[in-house]
Design a protein around this motif. Sequence first.
Motif, mmCIF file in Angstrom:
data_model
loop_
_atom_site.group_PDB
_atom_site.id
_atom_site.type_symbol
_atom_site.label_atom_id
_atom_site.label_comp_id
_atom_site.label_asym_id
_atom_site.label_seq_id
_atom_site.Cartn_x
_atom_site.Cartn_y
_atom_site.Cartn_z
ATOM 1 N N VAL A 147 8.703 -17.180 25.687
ATOM 2 C CA VAL A 147 9.656 -17.995 24.928
ATOM 3 C C VAL A 147 8.877 -18.896 23.970
ATOM 4 C CG1 VAL A 147 11.385 -18.040 26.765
ATOM 5 C CG2 VAL A 147 9.650 -19.846 26.669
ATOM 6 N N PRO A 148 9.540 -19.415 22.927
ATOM 7 C CA PRO A 148 8.856 -20.385 22.052
ATOM 8 C C PRO A 148 8.416 -21.602 22.855
ATOM 9 C CG PRO A 148 10.921 -19.628 21.072
ATOM 10 C CD PRO A 148 10.912 -19.117 22.475
ATOM 11 N N GLN A 149 7.302 -22.223 22.437
ATOM 12 C CA GLN A 149 6.774 -23.363 23.184
ATOM 13 C C GLN A 149 7.760 -24.527 23.254
ATOM 14 O OE1 GLN A 149 3.263 -24.750 21.167
ATOM 15 N NE2 GLN A 149 4.313 -25.072 19.238
ATOM 16 N N GLU A 150 8.689 -24.588 22.303
ATOM 17 C CA GLU A 150 9.672 -25.664 22.296
ATOM 18 C C GLU A 150 10.530 -25.668 23.559
ATOM 19 O OE1 GLU A 150 8.150 -25.116 18.353
ATOM 20 O OE2 GLU A 150 9.069 -23.676 19.735
ATOM 21 N N SER A 199 1.668 -23.258 22.764
ATOM 22 C CA SER A 199 0.956 -22.139 22.148
ATOM 23 C C SER A 199 0.540 -22.460 20.718
ATOM 24 C CB SER A 199 1.844 -20.886 22.164
ATOM 25 O OG SER A 199 3.084 -21.159 21.544
ATOM 26 N N ASP A 200 0.422 -23.750 20.412
ATOM 27 C CA ASP A 200 0.023 -24.193 19.081
ATOM 28 C C ASP A 200 -1.167 -25.134 19.225
ATOM 29 O OD1 ASP A 200 -0.313 -25.303 16.572
ATOM 30 O OD2 ASP A 200 1.829 -25.533 16.184
ATOM 31 N N TYR A 227 -2.699 -25.348 27.024
ATOM 32 C CA TYR A 227 -2.682 -24.120 26.233
ATOM 33 C C TYR A 227 -3.666 -23.174 26.905
ATOM 34 C CZ TYR A 227 -2.933 -21.375 21.820
ATOM 35 O OH TYR A 227 -2.882 -20.384 20.871
#
Length: 453
Positions: free
Chosen positions: A76-79, A101-102, A124
């Motif tokens: 899923v997106p890190q958000e 993941s950023d 991360y």
Amino acid sequence: MKIVIQGAGEVGSHLAKMLSHEANDITVIDDNAERLAALTAIADISTILSPPSSIKGMRDADVPHADLFISVVPFVPQEVNIVSALLAKNLGATKVTARISDNNYLATENKILFKQMGIELMFYPERLAADEICDLLKHSSSVESMDFARGKLQIEAFRLEEDSPLLDMKIAEFAAITSKADLQFRVIAITRGSKTIMPKFDTKLLYHDLVFIVATKEGIAFLSKFLGHSTVEIDSVMILGGSRIAELTALQLSSKISRVTILEKDRETAIKLSGKLAGKNVQVVIGDGRNTDFLVEEGIKDYDAFVALTKNDEANVLACVMAKRFGIRRTVAEVENIEYIRLAEEMGVDSIINKKLITAGRLFKYTVSGKARLIKYMSGTDAEVLEYIVPEGAQITKAPLKDFRFPKDAVIGGIIRGRESLIAVGETLIQPFDRVAVFALPEAVSEVDKCFR
């Protein structure tokens, strides 16, 4: 502790399994019933079937009373993980962490921002793995390593091969040799097969033992030379696979060494990676690095180190074995299946990277007293390395080590006291504010923790 983990992917499942062994109350939230069923088969945990970031699911998991909430939802997106952590904090969880993941989120000013919002730690896994690889390449004479206080104390692991001068030598004999060089050191553990041994003076060192030694920087240099493990100066690295770990590793290495090459067989991935690393000292080559002819064409023999980071464990191990045959002196393989780690070491791979173990070490310190600054799982052993800052009044300060009942499955290796580094011996009396390096088997960690309260 009451711990709630959201996400039963690889990292979440491993954390749940590991933390449940420490007698914690673990609840795992996931929207995939099969993943939860597989996890309950191997770990003593409770499960909640719920979508991520669901307030109802969090309440069902009793997040408001959790000591620690970990959001590691896969795919899923890190958000999603960030929002979940913020919701958990506002519901009442004491500490919350989120997988991201950023890489930009780890900038100091961004970490401060998220801490002000209530997220104690963002992690991360791919970045942690890249950091570990770069550290391993820096300590090129050993299988595994760990620094304390910027290298004042070091723990290094050495594999005893058939030509090792230590074969059939007792620990006491080894200590006598090094004491003549006026260098303090301590053998803190030995991994033999699948068993980790806390050695005594009469313990004999055998072929293929993995020996963990704590020493000062000068002591490690002497021991490396004595053991015939010459330090390899790493100035060129070939990386197999264009994964996110490969990208982050190449980015770090590009400013430190003269040549970094990434081999990626997928054209689209290679082009995208080349764009991200444009302007850096990194070359991206399209081709299958498992093909020996291709490796020869790319001049593999001219590189100092080879790092295999594809998504396939077997391919990574075999590629490193092949690189060794080409004369590469330093190899590192990513192996995510923990069962394969010892096999990879036996096949001659110098160092193994496993992002689940690295991430677990980072998160595990939140489950102990809070006095542990740093925790690391070293590949090739079941033991954990912990670094404590000793508080005033701690039990460990009450008597010299020889008179203190320290857990038998743990050993204090060394101490940083101000600018001084000391190897722990029987007469050592630990003082408040010392930084203490401890090597412990998992079952001893909770008892060790009590000593530093």
